[in-house]
Scaffold this motif. Structure first.
Motif, mmCIF file in Angstrom:
data_model
loop_
_atom_site.group_PDB
_atom_site.id
_atom_site.type_symbol
_atom_site.label_atom_id
_atom_site.label_comp_id
_atom_site.label_asym_id
_atom_site.label_seq_id
_atom_site.Cartn_x
_atom_site.Cartn_y
_atom_site.Cartn_z
ATOM 1 N N ASP A 177 0.854 -1.176 0.000
ATOM 2 C CA ASP A 177 0.000 0.000 0.000
ATOM 3 C C ASP A 177 0.900 1.239 0.000
ATOM 4 N N GLU A 178 0.307 2.416 0.109
ATOM 5 C CA GLU A 178 1.093 3.649 0.060
ATOM 6 C C GLU A 178 2.065 3.758 1.234
ATOM 7 N N ALA A 179 1.645 3.311 2.395
ATOM 8 C CA ALA A 179 2.523 3.380 3.562
ATOM 9 C C ALA A 179 3.733 2.471 3.368
ATOM 10 N N ASP A 180 3.498 1.286 2.808
ATOM 11 C CA ASP A 180 4.592 0.361 2.551
ATOM 12 C C ASP A 180 5.539 0.939 1.506
ATOM 13 N N ALA A 181 4.990 1.565 0.473
ATOM 14 C CA ALA A 181 5.818 2.189 -0.567
ATOM 15 C C ALA A 181 6.680 3.297 0.021
ATOM 16 N N ALA A 182 6.098 4.081 0.913
ATOM 17 C CA ALA A 182 6.860 5.154 1.569
ATOM 18 C C ALA A 182 7.970 4.571 2.438
ATOM 19 N N GLY A 183 7.683 3.453 3.087
ATOM 20 C CA GLY A 183 8.700 2.791 3.896
ATOM 21 C C GLY A 183 9.852 2.279 3.053
ATOM 22 N N ILE A 184 9.544 1.772 1.862
ATOM 23 C CA ILE A 184 10.583 1.303 0.946
ATOM 24 C C ILE A 184 11.487 2.460 0.526
ATOM 25 N N GLU A 185 10.866 3.595 0.184
ATOM 26 C CA GLU A 185 11.644 4.759 -0.211
ATOM 27 C C GLU A 185 12.569 5.212 0.933
ATOM 28 N N ALA A 186 12.045 5.194 2.133
ATOM 29 C CA ALA A 186 12.846 5.600 3.286
ATOM 30 C C ALA A 186 13.998 4.630 3.515
ATOM 31 N N MET A 187 13.746 3.339 3.335
ATOM 32 C CA MET A 187 14.809 2.353 3.524
ATOM 33 C C MET A 187 15.891 2.512 2.469
ATOM 34 N N MET A 188 15.519 2.781 1.216
ATOM 35 C CA MET A 188 16.510 2.996 0.170
ATOM 36 C C MET A 188 17.357 4.230 0.477
ATOM 37 N N ASP A 189 16.708 5.280 0.958
ATOM 38 C CA ASP A 189 17.453 6.489 1.318
ATOM 39 C C ASP A 189 18.420 6.213 2.473
ATOM 40 N N TRP A 190 17.964 5.446 3.445
ATOM 41 C CA TRP A 190 18.804 5.153 4.608
ATOM 42 C C TRP A 190 20.035 4.343 4.202
ATOM 43 N N LEU A 191 19.827 3.322 3.390
ATOM 44 C CA LEU A 191 20.949 2.502 2.955
ATOM 45 C C LEU A 191 21.917 3.310 2.100
ATOM 46 N N ARG A 192 21.384 4.164 1.225
ATOM 47 C CA ARG A 192 22.256 5.044 0.453
ATOM 48 C C ARG A 192 23.087 5.927 1.374
ATOM 49 N N ASP A 193 22.449 6.480 2.388
ATOM 50 C CA ASP A 193 23.151 7.394 3.283
ATOM 51 C C ASP A 193 24.243 6.683 4.069
ATOM 52 N N VAL A 194 23.995 5.438 4.473
ATOM 53 C CA VAL A 194 25.026 4.692 5.192
ATOM 54 C C VAL A 194 26.251 4.518 4.309
ATOM 55 N N VAL A 195 26.035 4.088 3.057
ATOM 56 C CA VAL A 195 27.162 3.886 2.146
ATOM 57 C C VAL A 195 27.847 5.212 1.833
ATOM 58 N N ASN A 196 27.058 6.232 1.536
ATOM 59 C CA ASN A 196 27.626 7.510 1.103
ATOM 60 C C ASN A 196 28.276 8.270 2.249
ATOM 61 N N ASP A 197 27.571 8.391 3.362
ATOM 62 C CA ASP A 197 28.030 9.259 4.443
ATOM 63 C C ASP A 197 29.053 8.590 5.358
#
Length: 392
Positions: A320-340
Motif C-alpha cells: 500500500d502507500e505506507a509500505d511504498a513510503a517505507g521502501i523509499e525511506a529504507m533505500m534512502d537510509w541505505l544510500r546514506d550509510v554507504v555515502n556518508d
C-alpha cells in the motif's frame, strides 16, 4: 551436500569464531602498492583487461520483466541499451544510431517495440535491426542488414542480465559465476520486484570495494548503524573463482541460532548471521529482511573516482502507500550509510594515498577477502595466459 547444508556449515563456523574470539584468516599480511589506487596506467589496464572483457551486470531481471521493456545506461563510458524481445529473451547493443552516431535513448527505463533516432528518425526494432530509413528515396541505397545497432554479448542468469562491452567476445555465464550462481538461483531473483535505485560517487573503485570485503571497520566507521547489528572484525570467506560470499555474524547469533534446530541453520540467513556476496569485478549484494541492495561500482574517468549505482529489490511489490513510503525511506537510509560513512571514509583514503605519504597499503591476516580480491585484480590485469589464478 545441498546448498543449505553448505550455508549451515558456514553459520556453524561463524558461531565458532564468535565463541573463540577469532576470525577467518590468511597465512600472512599482504601489501598492495598505493599506486594501484592512483596510477592512471594501472587503472587503464584494469579497464582494458577486466571491465572490457568480463561479463558485467547491466540490469536486474526485475528492472525489465516484460516484453518491450528496455534500459538505457552508460556503462564504463559506453552507451548501452538492453531490451527484452517479444519472445522473452534479452538483447544488448550499443545505444548508437548507425547513421550518424546519435544516442538513441536517454538513460532510463521504458517500454517500446521500436526506437526512432531523435536526429534523423532512422528506426530500429527492439532487437537492434534497422527497419526504417527516413525518406529513403532521397537518401539513397542502404543495406539494412548491415546497419543494425552494434550487438553486445549478453546472457540472463540468476535474475541478472550480463553484458560484455566488447562486441563479439562471447562468454559462458554459468562457467563465469560458478558456485555463485547457486546463491542467486536459491533466491529466485528473477521473480522479485524492482523498488528503485540511488546513485552516489566515491573514490577509486577498489577502495570502495574493499569496504564490502571486511567487517574490521564496523566499530570505528559504523558505530550506530552496522555495528549494533554485526560483530566488528569477525568474518567468514568462501570463494567461487573471483567471487566471494562473505559471512558476518550478528551480535545475537547465539540467541538466534539457539532457537532454531541445527539442521535448519542454513535456511535462516539474517537470523543470527548475514552475507555480503561479491561478484567480480564490481558487484556487491546484501540480502536484508526488509530489502535487498545490489551495488554496482563503475570506475571513473580518473583513478580517484567511481560511480556507484545502488539498486534495490524485494520479493513482493508494495502492499500500500505506507509500505511504498517505507521502501523509499529504507533505500534512502541505505544510500546514506554507504555515502556518508563508507564513501566519506573512502574519499579521505583516496586523498591520503594520492599525497604520497605511504608507498603501500597493508592488509592484515584478518582481511583475507581483501587480499584475495587484490590478487585477482593483479592477476587479471597482467593478462598472462600461463599464470594460474589465485586461490583463497
Amino acid at each position: 551436500m545441498g546448498y543449505h547444508d553448505v550455508i549451515r556449515q558456514e553459520a556453524e563456523k561463524m558461531l565458532e569464531f564468535v565463541e573463540t574470539g577469532t576470525t577467518d584468516s590468511a597465512t600472512d599480511t599482504m601489501e598492495v602498492p598505493a599506486s594501484a589506487y592512483t596510477d592512471p596506467a594501472y587503472c587503464a589496464r584494469e579497464k582494458a583487461e577486466i571491465f572490457m572483457k568480463m561479463p558485467l551486470l547491466a540490469a536486474l531481471t526485475a528492472e525489465m520483466p516484460h516484453p518491450g521493456d528496455y534500459k538505457a545506461m552508460d556503462l564504463m563510458g559506453k552507451p548501452v541499451l538492453i531490451t527484452r524481445k517479444s519472445d522473452g529473451t534479452v538483447a544488448a547493443m550499443l545505444n548508437v544510431c548507425s547513421h550518424r552516431g546519435m544516442i538513441l535513448k536517454p538513460e532510463g527505463h521504458g517500454n517500446a517495440k521500436r526506437f526512432s533516432c531523435p536526429y534523423h528518425a532512422w528506426t530500429y526494432a527492439n532487437d537492434g535491426k534497422l527497419i526504417g530509413v527516413a525518406e529513403p528515396q532521397k537518401f539513397g541505397p542502404v543495406c539494412k542488414e548491415e546497419r543494425g545497432l552494434t550487438q553486445l554479448p549478453v546472457a540472463e542468469a540468476g535474475g541478472v542480465i550480463w553484458v560484455c562491452l566488447t562486441p563479439g567476445l562471447e562468454f559462458d555465464i554459468t562457467a563465469h559465476l560458478g558456485g555463485m550462481l547457486d546463491d542467486l538461483n536459491a533466491y529466485d531473483l528473477g521473480s522479485w520486484h524492482f523498488c528503485g535505485s540511488r546513485r552516489i560517487y566515491g573514490p577509486n573503485w577498489k577502495i570502495a570495494y574493499d569496504g564490502y570485503l571486511e567487517g574490521y571497520h564496523f566499530a570505528a566507521a559504523h558505530p550506530t548503524t552496522i555495528h549494533p547489528r554485526s560483530f566488528s572484525n569477525i568474518m567468514h570467506f568462501t570463494a567461487f573463482g573471483p567471487h566471494m560470499r562473505v559471512g558476518y555474524p550478528q551480535v545475537r547469533i547465539k540467541e538466534a541460532l539457539g532457537a532454531i534446530p541445527r539442521a535448519d541453520w542454513g535456511e535462516h540467513e539474517n537470523e543470527g548471521y548475514d552475507f555480503v556476496r561479491t561478484i567480480f569485478p564490481n558487484i556487491s549484494i546484501f540480502f536484508a529482511p526488509e530489502i535487498t541492495q545490489v551495488a554496482q561500482l563503475i570506475p571513473g574517468d580518473t583513478p580517484g573516482s567511481n560511480t556507484t549505482n545502488l539498486m534495490f529489490i524485494r520479493r513482493q511489490p508494495p502492499r500500500d502507500e505506507a509500505d511504498a513510503a517505507g521502501i523509499e525511506a529504507m533505500m534512502d537510509w541505505l544510500r546514506d550509510v554507504v555515502n556518508d560513512e563508507d564513501y566519506a571514509v573512502g574519499l579521505q583514503v583516496q586523498k591520503g594515498l594520492e599525497s604520497g605519504a605511504i608507498p603501500s597499503v597493508i592488509f592484515g591476516r584478518n582481511e583475507r577477502g581483501n587480499q584475495y580480491f587484490h590478487k585477482y585484480v593483479d592477476y587479471l590485469q597482467r593478462a598472462d595466459p600461463n599464470e594460474a589464478p589465485p586461490e583463497l
